[in-house]
Design a protein around this motif. Structure first.
Motif, short mmCIF file in Angstrom:
data_model
loop_
_atom_site.label_atom_id
_atom_site.label_comp_id
_atom_site.label_asym_id
_atom_site.label_seq_id
_atom_site.Cartn_x
_atom_site.Cartn_y
_atom_site.Cartn_z
N UNK A 35 -52.40 54.19 44.19
CA UNK A 35 -51.36 52.87 43.70
C UNK A 35 -50.56 52.80 44.89
N UNK A 36 -50.03 51.90 44.52
CA UNK A 36 -48.35 51.57 45.38
C UNK A 36 -47.64 52.44 45.13
N UNK A 37 -48.38 53.53 45.01
CA UNK A 37 -47.00 54.85 44.87
C UNK A 37 -45.79 55.11 44.08
N UNK A 38 -45.81 54.46 42.96
CA UNK A 38 -44.61 54.27 42.42
C UNK A 38 -43.89 55.59 41.45
N UNK A 39 -45.67 55.73 40.86
CA UNK A 39 -45.34 57.31 40.54
C UNK A 39 -44.74 58.85 42.09
N UNK A 40 -45.29 58.03 42.86
CA UNK A 40 -44.97 58.93 44.06
C UNK A 40 -43.57 58.70 44.05
N UNK A 41 -42.91 57.92 44.16
CA UNK A 41 -41.65 57.20 45.06
C UNK A 41 -40.95 58.40 44.11
N UNK A 42 -41.11 57.95 42.45
CA UNK A 42 -40.61 58.66 41.39
C UNK A 42 -40.77 60.51 41.61
N UNK A 43 -41.03 60.62 42.07
CA UNK A 43 -41.09 62.13 42.37
C UNK A 43 -39.99 62.67 43.03
N UNK A 44 -40.25 61.50 44.78
CA UNK A 44 -40.03 62.05 46.14
C UNK A 44 -38.04 61.48 45.62
N UNK A 45 -38.23 61.43 44.86
CA UNK A 45 -36.86 60.25 45.00
C UNK A 45 -36.04 61.57 44.23
N UNK A 46 -36.19 61.98 42.20
CA UNK A 46 -35.88 62.34 41.64
C UNK A 46 -35.45 63.88 41.35
N UNK A 47 -37.24 64.43 42.58
CA UNK A 47 -37.70 66.07 42.66
C UNK A 47 -37.17 66.07 43.81
N UNK A 48 -36.06 66.30 44.30
CA UNK A 48 -36.28 66.62 45.81
C UNK A 48 -36.97 67.65 46.36
N UNK A 49 -37.17 69.00 45.76
CA UNK A 49 -37.63 70.31 46.77
C UNK A 49 -39.37 70.12 46.82
N UNK A 50 -40.01 68.42 45.93
CA UNK A 50 -41.13 68.43 45.81
C UNK A 50 -42.12 67.56 47.15
N UNK A 51 -42.82 68.08 47.41
CA UNK A 51 -43.57 66.85 48.53
C UNK A 51 -45.24 66.60 47.85
N UNK A 52 -45.70 65.17 48.17
CA UNK A 52 -46.32 64.45 47.71
C UNK A 52 -47.30 64.19 48.71
N UNK A 53 -48.85 64.64 48.15
CA UNK A 53 -50.62 64.69 48.82
C UNK A 53 -50.27 63.06 47.83
N UNK A 54 -50.80 62.40 48.89
CA UNK A 54 -51.56 60.83 48.07
C UNK A 54 -52.75 60.69 48.01
N UNK A 55 -53.64 60.39 47.36
CA UNK A 55 -55.17 60.68 47.61
C UNK A 55 -55.60 58.67 46.83
N UNK A 56 -55.81 57.37 47.66
CA UNK A 56 -56.39 57.09 46.82
C UNK A 56 -58.09 56.50 48.43
N UNK A 57 -58.88 55.40 47.05
CA UNK A 57 -59.99 55.17 47.82
C UNK A 57 -59.67 54.26 48.57
N UNK A 58 -59.13 53.10 48.50
CA UNK A 58 -58.71 52.25 48.68
C UNK A 58 -57.38 52.07 50.00
N UNK A 59 -58.31 52.16 51.14
CA UNK A 59 -57.34 51.71 53.04
C UNK A 59 -56.33 50.70 52.63
N UNK A 60 -56.29 49.89 51.61
CA UNK A 60 -55.24 48.21 51.79
C UNK A 60 -53.85 49.65 50.29
#
Length: 321
Positions: A35-60
């Motif tokens: 989506x717009x990355x809200x959950x991913x942003x929180x993980x990246x911000x709060x869990x500094x040792x993690x990386x995120x692969x974000x999957x979405x079918x929507x190019x926008x």
């Protein structure tokens, strides 16, 4: 295009459930519904040792989320795919196992808030409802499905008790003029749903629009394929966390999680033989819900059901669990 809003549901609780699995160097979360990355942003911000692969079918969505998360550099990777393609996504990235998988199911804030997408019933818009750019539109479903097919979609996916009546009206009205916009459909729904029923259960168009969206995007079939793939993808200590907003979605999640957390050992056996333990354990007690305060601030949280499981061992054969 309008500027969409994004209010992640149960954000703090989701991050707390993911945190134990992502608290080590090189940890990887797959956010299957970026989506717009809200959950991913929180993980990246709060869990500094993690990386995120974000999957979405929507190019926008990928474009907007990518811009939002650009500050995290190579800790974020965006991938355009439907989430049942998870095995292919991981293979292309050279990942045998990941540490967590997140699903925030249903329609995203962006899709609801951007008028041109045709997901919302509050204002007139083209009847599209595709999360990507291919496949049947909602207008094509309305204009080509038989009375029986429309009834099935509205009844099964929308849990609409007036499904047969609405389907009949759609078939009758499309003979006069094909459906192209949401306003005409909403007008039909107001005419067909009896006044007493319109006064309860929210907007009278809510169930029909939900049903059309789920049919257009084949959401239940995609989820049915994606859940085993997600469970298969996580290593020991890895977690799968799912937010569902529809009873049929939540039922699929519950069934998939029960299958991997249930012991096959007879209940009267005094101990569980080594190797007979279920591969996963339940992390949440049943389905967790949003509290009244969050629902007041974000009405989309009202129907959420949150479930999570954690892998405790890998299958001895290396086959899928």
């Amino acid at each position: 295009m309008a500027n969409p809003r994004h209010v992640p549901v149960l954000l703090d609780r989701v991050v707390a459930l993911l945190a134990p699995a992502l608290d080590h160097d090189g940890a990887v979360l797959v956010d299957c519904t970026l989506g717009l990355g809200g959950h991913s942003e929180a993980v990246l911000e709060r869990l500094g040792r993690a990386r995120v692969v974000g999957v979405d079918r929507d190019p926008a969505a990928l474009e907007l989320a990518g811009a939002r998360l650009a500050a995290y550099g190579d800790r974020f990777t965006g991938v355009q795919a439907v989430y049942d393609e998870l095995p292919d996504v991981l293979a292309e990235l050279g990942l045998d196992r990941v540490d967590a998988v997140l699903f925030d199911l249903g329609v995203s804030s962006m899709q609801l808030d951007v008028r041109e997408r045709g997901f919302a019933y509050a204002e007139d818009a083209p009847l599209d409802m595709r999360m990507g750019s291919t496949g049947l539109t909602a207008a094509e479903v309305l204009n080509t499905y038989s009375h029986a097919e429309l009834t099935r979609v509205l009844r099964d996916y929308g849990e609409e008790k007036f499904a047969k009546k609405i389907a009949g009206a759609v078939v009758r009205e499309r003979e006069k003029e094909p459906f192209t916009s949401s306003a005409r459909l909403v007008e039909l729904l107001y005419a067909e749903i009896p006044a007493p029923a319109r006064r309860t259960g929210g907007h009278p168009a809510k169930r029909t629009f939900q049903a059309l969206r789920m049919e257009v995007n084949d959401e239940l079939a995609v989820l049915r394929r994606a859940l085993p793939a997600a469970l298969d993808a996580v290593g020991v200590g890895g977690r799968v966390v799912v937010e569902a907003y529809h009873s049929l979605e939540d039922r699929l999640v519950k069934q998939a999680f029960t299958a991997v957390t249930r012991s096959e050992v007879p209940p009267d056996l005094p101990f569980v033989p080594a190797g007979s333990e279920p591969p996963f354990k339940t992390v949440t007690r049943g389905a967790e819900k949003a509290n009244a305060e969050e629902i007041a601030q974000n009405p989309r949280a009202a129907s959420v059901r949150l479930r999570a499981v954690e892998r405790v061992h890998l299958p001895s054969t290396g086959a899928a669990s």
